[in-house]
Design a protein around this motif. Structure first.
Motif, short mmCIF file in Angstrom:
data_model
loop_
_atom_site.label_atom_id
_atom_site.label_comp_id
_atom_site.label_asym_id
_atom_site.label_seq_id
_atom_site.Cartn_x
_atom_site.Cartn_y
_atom_site.Cartn_z
N PRO A 206 -4.77 4.98 1.49
CA PRO A 206 -3.69 4.24 0.83
C PRO A 206 -4.16 3.66 -0.50
CG PRO A 206 -3.82 3.66 3.16
CD PRO A 206 -5.02 4.51 2.87
N GLU B 244 0.95 5.35 0.60
CA GLU B 244 0.18 6.33 1.36
C GLU B 244 0.45 7.77 0.94
OE1 GLU B 244 0.90 5.65 5.47
OE2 GLU B 244 -0.02 3.65 5.48
N ARG C 266 0.84 -1.19 0.00
CA ARG C 266 0.00 0.00 0.00
C ARG C 266 0.88 1.25 0.00
NH1 ARG C 266 -4.52 -0.18 4.46
NH2 ARG C 266 -2.69 0.00 5.78
N HIS D 184 -8.18 3.14 -4.20
CA HIS D 184 -7.85 3.05 -2.79
C HIS D 184 -7.92 1.61 -2.30
CE1 HIS D 184 -9.09 7.52 -2.32
NE2 HIS D 184 -7.81 7.40 -2.63
N ARG E 21 -10.10 1.24 3.90
CA ARG E 21 -10.13 2.69 3.83
C ARG E 21 -11.32 3.19 4.62
NH1 ARG E 21 -11.98 0.91 -1.27
NH2 ARG E 21 -14.17 1.46 -1.69
#
Length: 437
Positions: free
Chosen positions: A265, A185, A183, A221, A225
């Protein structure tokens, strides 16, 4: 034939590489040759017809090796056929052309050939370790025990049987996606994954001889989330002029990503080509290009003339003369060009001119050259050289011409440039002076 194998590594859990990665690598490879195929975990390129275009085998290998690592490729190999190239890539051999093909393949483990996959355990129990061991087994026994697939794979790898591939077709539009390994960010960190997609885009553009003016980067995303973060975002990038330079596109994208704030992310990227236009790169020149180093052709010729001598560097200049033999002359490159005002010819000029006109035979008042000639257009009378005659030498007197030029058609030789010579005291004669391409 010469083939290149570009192999992708398996995923961390041992499964074959994803189809999106193989399709992206194949799309990028289409800029080098239209004969690209996907076999197992590799992309195979037949580049025999492309070697001269890209500067030879070494230059093409260096370029591919320098760029392909950015697409996740971990092995590259050359060989005379596709299965041999794939076997060399799996066996860690880069240059499969340095040895005769049987000597090269016999030393490799038999696992490098996909045709041995269903029977690897049995072959190992028979004491086989290399492809040479498998080849030494009786062919009749191999066929009865393992079927014809293994024999066909061996024969194709050793160049004894032709291969058949389904070639990858260049897509009409570009859309590529990439699942990130972890992931992300922050938006600037997306550039690492986006660069791989941009490399695929540039390869697709090179294969289409096109450039990009607008492309869109989209991100999805991660599933973990917040509820108000949304599914993802998008960023549209425009260029001032069409291009397919990977470094410039990455720098431009980095500037845009520096102003983006991610709401969650990111786990996946996608790039689409929105506006594509033709882009023809200028032809390379033997002489210096003023756009590359700022030096004009005139300055370059001055330097060469100073080194070799002014009489050894010449250039052609036009002369105000209707006689084609004297319509240009060579002068020292250091001298200024004359301002000649040459009027356009009334009749088409040939592409190739004979250094000395060839006298033609005549039959029934018609000139012959590999058969009778049909006169298409003309005549165009050219008179000149009289200024050389008065008080001149015999060679200067020969420069006087009185000719009627015609464009003629030969059934076997194509379109010709002929003339009829009319000088006082001489018989009428026909001459061949040039050919039209």
């Amino acid at each position: 034939m010469q083939w290149i194998a570009l192999s992708l590594p398996p995923t961390p859990n041992g499964t074959p590489p994803p189809s999106d990665a193989l399709a992206g690598l194949a799309t990028w490879a289409l800029q080098f040759t239209p004969r690209v195929a996907i076999v197992d975990e590799a992309v195979l390129l037949e580049v025999e017809a492309s070697l001269r275009l890209f500067g030879g085998r070494r230059a093409l290998h260096d370029r591919i090796a320098a760029e392909v690592t950015g697409l996740g490729c971990t092995a590259i190999a050359w060989a005379p056929n596709s299965l041999a190239a794939l076997a060399c890539a799996r066996g860690g051999i880069v240059n499969g052309l340095r040895l005769p093909l049987p000597d090269l393949l016999d030393a490799l483990p038999f696992k490098v050939l996909s045709a041995t996959t269903p029977c690897r355990l049995t072959l190992a129990q028979l004491g086989c370790h290399t492809l040479g061991d498998v080849r030494r087994l009786p062919r009749g026994g191999i066929g009865r025990r393992f079927g014809q697939t293994l024999l066909a794979g061996l024969d194709q790898a050793y160049g004894l049987r032709p291969e058949a591939h389904e070639w990858v077709q260049l897509p009409a539009t570009f859309r590529a996606r990439l699942e990130l390994m972890s992931r992300v960010e922050t938006a600037p960190a997306l550039l690492f994954g986006a660069r791989r997609l941009l490399m695929q885009l540039c390869g697709w553009l090179a294969a289409r001889r096109a450039g990009i003016t607008t492309f869109t980067l989209r991100w999805a995303h991660d599933a973990m989330r917040t509820r108000d973060a949304g599914e993802g975002g998008a960023l549209r990038v425009r260029t001032a002029q069409p291009m397919r330079n990977i470094e410039h596109l990455c720098c431009l994208l980095a500037e845009h990503l520096a102003r983006v704030v991610l709401q969650a992310p990111v786990g996946e990227l996608e790039i689409t080509a929105d506006h594509v236009v033709p882009l023809h790169e200028p032809n390379a020149s033997l002489l210096p290009d003023p756009r590359s180093d700022g030096e004009s052709l005139t300055l370059a010729l001055e330097r060469v003339a100073a080194r070799l001598g002014p009489d050894r560097v010449l250039r052609p200049v036009l002369v105000e003369d209707r006689r084609l033999e004297w319509a240009q002359r060579w002068q020292a490159a250091a001298l200024p060009l004359p301002r000649a005002r040459v009027a356009p010819p009334e009749l088409a000029q040939p592409t190739f001119v004979l250094p000395t006109p060839l006298r033609l035979q005549v039959r029934n008042h018609r000139p012959l050259y590999r058969g009778p000639l049909a006169l298409l257009t003309g005549p165009q009378r050219i008179e000149g050289g009289w200024w050389h005659c008065e008080g001149g030498t015999a060679a200067q007197h020969s420069q006087l011409v009185l000719r009627d030029y015609w464009v003629a058609l030969s059934e076997h030789a194509g379109v010709l440039w002929v003339y009829q010579q009319r000088l006082a005291g001489d018989d009428i004669a026909w001459y061949l002076h040039g050919f039209f391409a």
